[in-house]
Design a protein around this motif. Sequence first.
Motif, PDB file in Angstrom:
ATOM      1  N   ALA A  18      18.599  26.247  25.035  1.00 54.14           N
ATOM      2  CA  ALA A  18      19.596  25.434  24.343  1.00 54.14           C
ATOM      3  C   ALA A  18      19.361  25.446  22.838  1.00 54.14           C
ATOM      4  O   ALA A  18      20.293  25.637  22.050  1.00 54.14           O
ATOM      5  N   ARG A  19      18.078  25.243  22.458  1.00 51.77           N
ATOM      6  CA  ARG A  19      17.768  25.208  21.027  1.00 51.77           C
ATOM      7  C   ARG A  19      17.984  26.565  20.378  1.00 51.77           C
ATOM      8  O   ARG A  19      18.575  26.668  19.306  1.00 51.77           O
ATOM      9  N   ARG A  20      17.516  27.624  21.034  1.00 50.34           N
ATOM     10  CA  ARG A  20      17.626  28.961  20.452  1.00 50.34           C
ATOM     11  C   ARG A  20      19.079  29.405  20.322  1.00 50.34           C
ATOM     12  O   ARG A  20      19.504  29.901  19.273  1.00 50.34           O
ATOM     13  N   THR A  21      19.855  29.241  21.377  1.00 49.50           N
ATOM     14  CA  THR A  21      21.258  29.685  21.326  1.00 49.50           C
ATOM     15  C   THR A  21      22.080  28.806  20.396  1.00 49.50           C
ATOM     16  O   THR A  21      23.008  29.286  19.738  1.00 49.50           O
ATOM     17  N   HIS A  22      21.742  27.528  20.313  1.00 46.59           N
ATOM     18  CA  HIS A  22      22.463  26.625  19.420  1.00 46.59           C
ATOM     19  C   HIS A  22      22.293  27.066  17.974  1.00 46.59           C
ATOM     20  O   HIS A  22      23.260  27.125  17.212  1.00 46.59           O
ATOM     21  N   ARG A  23      21.077  27.392  17.607  1.00 47.48           N
ATOM     22  CA  ARG A  23      20.823  27.838  16.237  1.00 47.48           C
ATOM     23  C   ARG A  23      21.477  29.182  15.966  1.00 47.48           C
ATOM     24  O   ARG A  23      22.080  29.395  14.915  1.00 47.48           O
ATOM     25  N   LEU A  24      21.333  30.104  16.929  1.00 45.30           N
ATOM     26  CA  LEU A  24      21.875  31.443  16.739  1.00 45.30           C
ATOM     27  C   LEU A  24      23.396  31.420  16.579  1.00 45.30           C
ATOM     28  O   LEU A  24      23.941  32.013  15.649  1.00 45.30           O
ATOM     29  N   LEU A  25      24.082  30.723  17.475  1.00 46.42           N
ATOM     30  CA  LEU A  25      25.535  30.655  17.393  1.00 46.42           C
ATOM     31  C   LEU A  25      25.992  29.840  16.188  1.00 46.42           C
ATOM     32  O   LEU A  25      27.030  30.137  15.593  1.00 46.42           O
ATOM     33  N   GLY A  26      25.229  28.833  15.826  1.00 51.02           N
ATOM     34  CA  GLY A  26      25.593  28.019  14.669  1.00 51.02           C
ATOM     35  C   GLY A  26      25.630  28.838  13.395  1.00 51.02           C
ATOM     36  O   GLY A  26      26.542  28.704  12.578  1.00 51.02           O
ATOM     37  N   VAL A  27      24.627  29.701  13.226  1.00 49.64           N
ATOM     38  CA  VAL A  27      24.567  30.540  12.020  1.00 49.64           C
ATOM     39  C   VAL A  27      25.604  31.655  12.081  1.00 49.64           C
ATOM     40  O   VAL A  27      26.313  31.928  11.109  1.00 49.64           O
ATOM     41  N   SER A  28      25.712  32.329  13.250  1.00 53.28           N
ATOM     42  CA  SER A  28      26.609  33.482  13.359  1.00 53.28           C
ATOM     43  C   SER A  28      28.080  33.100  13.279  1.00 53.28           C
ATOM     44  O   SER A  28      28.913  33.890  12.834  1.00 53.28           O
ATOM     45  N   SER A  29      28.441  31.896  13.706  1.00 48.74           N
ATOM     46  CA  SER A  29      29.848  31.481  13.682  1.00 48.74           C
ATOM     47  C   SER A  29      30.184  30.629  12.470  1.00 48.74           C
ATOM     48  O   SER A  29      31.297  30.104  12.369  1.00 48.74           O
ATOM     49  N   LEU A  30      29.234  30.511  11.549  1.00 48.43           N
ATOM     50  CA  LEU A  30      29.440  29.650  10.386  1.00 48.43           C
ATOM     51  C   LEU A  30      30.667  30.073   9.577  1.00 48.43           C
ATOM     52  O   LEU A  30      31.487  29.243   9.180  1.00 48.43           O
ATOM     53  N   ILE A  31      30.820  31.385   9.329  1.00 49.72           N
ATOM     54  CA  ILE A  31      31.931  31.874   8.505  1.00 49.72           C
ATOM     55  C   ILE A  31      33.271  31.564   9.175  1.00 49.72           C
ATOM     56  O   ILE A  31      34.205  31.076   8.528  1.00 49.72           O
ATOM     57  N   PHE A  32      33.363  31.848  10.479  1.00 48.97           N
ATOM     58  CA  PHE A  32      34.614  31.624  11.190  1.00 48.97           C
ATOM     59  C   PHE A  32      34.975  30.139  11.216  1.00 48.97           C
ATOM     60  O   PHE A  32      36.133  29.768  11.005  1.00 48.97           O
ATOM     61  N   LEU A  33      33.996  29.298  11.484  1.00 47.76           N
ATOM     62  CA  LEU A  33      34.256  27.863  11.523  1.00 47.76           C
ATOM     63  C   LEU A  33      34.634  27.334  10.148  1.00 47.76           C
ATOM     64  O   LEU A  33      35.477  26.443  10.023  1.00 47.76           O
ATOM     65  N   LEU A  34      34.039  27.907   9.101  1.00 54.10           N
ATOM     66  CA  LEU A  34      34.370  27.495   7.740  1.00 54.10           C
ATOM     67  C   LEU A  34      35.807  27.876   7.397  1.00 54.10           C
ATOM     68  O   LEU A  34      36.549  27.085   6.797  1.00 54.10           O
ATOM     69  N   ILE A  35      36.216  29.087   7.799  1.00 56.44           N
ATOM     70  CA  ILE A  35      37.596  29.531   7.548  1.00 56.44           C
ATOM     71  C   ILE A  35      38.588  28.632   8.266  1.00 56.44           C
ATOM     72  O   ILE A  35      39.592  28.196   7.694  1.00 56.44           O
ATOM     73  N   ILE A  36      38.308  28.344   9.542  1.00 58.63           N
ATOM     74  CA  ILE A  36      39.207  27.492  10.327  1.00 58.63           C
ATOM     75  C   ILE A  36      39.301  26.095   9.717  1.00 58.63           C
ATOM     76  O   ILE A  36      40.388  25.502   9.622  1.00 58.63           O
ATOM     77  N   SER A  37      38.161  25.562   9.267  1.00 59.84           N
ATOM     78  CA  SER A  37      38.150  24.210   8.700  1.00 59.84           C
ATOM     79  C   SER A  37      38.906  24.152   7.379  1.00 59.84           C
ATOM     80  O   SER A  37      39.740  23.270   7.163  1.00 59.84           O
ATOM     81  N   VAL A  38      38.626  25.108   6.480  1.00 60.12           N
ATOM     82  CA  VAL A  38      39.267  25.102   5.158  1.00 60.12           C
ATOM     83  C   VAL A  38      40.770  25.337   5.269  1.00 60.12           C
ATOM     84  O   VAL A  38      41.572  24.633   4.653  1.00 60.12           O
ATOM     85  N   THR A  39      41.155  26.343   6.078  1.00 60.62           N
ATOM     86  CA  THR A  39      42.590  26.619   6.233  1.00 60.62           C
ATOM     87  C   THR A  39      43.299  25.451   6.907  1.00 60.62           C
ATOM     88  O   THR A  39      44.449  25.154   6.585  1.00 60.62           O
ATOM     89  N   GLY A  40      42.617  24.790   7.836  1.00 60.29           N
ATOM     90  CA  GLY A  40      43.219  23.627   8.488  1.00 60.29           C
ATOM     91  C   GLY A  40      43.482  22.495   7.502  1.00 60.29           C
ATOM     92  O   GLY A  40      44.540  21.853   7.546  1.00 60.29           O
ATOM     93  N   ILE A  41      42.541  22.256   6.598  1.00 56.55           N
ATOM     94  CA  ILE A  41      42.727  21.206   5.590  1.00 56.55           C
ATOM     95  C   ILE A  41      43.881  21.556   4.657  1.00 56.55           C
ATOM     96  O   ILE A  41      44.728  20.718   4.341  1.00 56.55           O
ATOM     97  N   LEU A  42      43.924  22.815   4.211  1.00 60.26           N
ATOM     98  CA  LEU A  42      44.990  23.242   3.297  1.00 60.26           C
ATOM     99  C   LEU A  42      46.362  23.154   3.965  1.00 60.26           C
ATOM    100  O   LEU A  42      47.333  22.716   3.348  1.00 60.26           O
ATOM    101  N   LEU A  43      46.448  23.590   5.230  1.00 63.43           N
ATOM    102  CA  LEU A  43      47.727  23.531   5.941  1.00 63.43           C
ATOM    103  C   LEU A  43      48.178  22.094   6.169  1.00 63.43           C
ATOM    104  O   LEU A  43      49.372  21.812   6.190  1.00 63.43           O
ATOM    105  N   ASN A  44      47.221  21.196   6.318  1.00 66.33           N
ATOM    106  CA  ASN A  44      47.557  19.793   6.518  1.00 66.33           C
ATOM    107  C   ASN A  44      48.205  19.183   5.277  1.00 66.33           C
ATOM    108  O   ASN A  44      48.942  18.199   5.371  1.00 66.33           O
ATOM    109  N   HIS A  45      47.934  19.797   4.107  1.00 66.87           N
ATOM    110  CA  HIS A  45      48.503  19.321   2.842  1.00 66.87           C
ATOM    111  C   HIS A  45      49.382  20.397   2.209  1.00 66.87           C
ATOM    112  O   HIS A  45      49.544  20.432   0.985  1.00 66.87           O
TER     113      HIS A  45
END
Length: 257
Positions: A18-45
């Motif tokens: 759990a700890r190992r995969t959580h860290r690995l996926l957290g780092v590897s998906s950081l860019i995608f999650l950041l894009i989704i979050s930023v674009t979601g905020i911009l689209l909301n406004h």
Amino acid sequence: MKPKKAPTGLRSRGKHWARRTHRLLGVSSLIFLLIISVTGILLNHAESLGLSKRSASNPLLVRLYGIDPLVIDAAFAANGLSFVSSDRVLYVEGKRTATDLTPLVGVVETSEEIIAGTSSELLVLTSDGVLVERFTPELPAAISRLGLLEGQPLSEIDLQFYAIDARQMQLAEILPVAESAVQWSQNVEPPAHITKAVSSAALGQVLSVERVLSDLHSGRLLPTIGRYVADLAALCLIYLCITGSILWFRRRYPGDR
């Protein structure tokens, strides 16, 4: 005192994965999650930011969407203004002014107004390029040219000259005159900044910043693969929520076996 033994068995292995995969996926998906979050905020406004009115004119995006390059049908100059027709739209100084038009055949200026003509229609504009009226007179054939004869706007239709009465919105046939006496409106090459402005205005109708952000947020920006990348990012987020909950629960209740 004997040191405590490290936990063994399924619980130890479960905590480890759990700890190992959580860290690995957290780092590897950081860019995608950041894009989704930023674009979601911009689209909301999007409305308050005016994203639907802003053109995404980046050449890379134009090629990615497969949009054909701008084709200028005709361009004229009058009273220091540029008049450009492209894809049935009239642009004055790079701004959309009238739609559903055939290509321009000429633009002339009088002491009171500017008259732009297509093969079937005449448009009356103010001296600073604001559209006032457009009318379709009864024509025996298509308008071929526009010009000025001693300050009087006229059009050529089937080798006949017709005076243009902008106030009455009609044409009147006049006596034959020497063609050399007429100052005919000439097609010109629009300045580079006007071409760029027209291209941006035309592109903004089909490719706005809001649309690009929406496609980026949903993964539609990249054909086929984009949707799967967005799905993968969503699955990673779900997995992070699950493993994060597991790690929190085991830390919160360490004695629960």
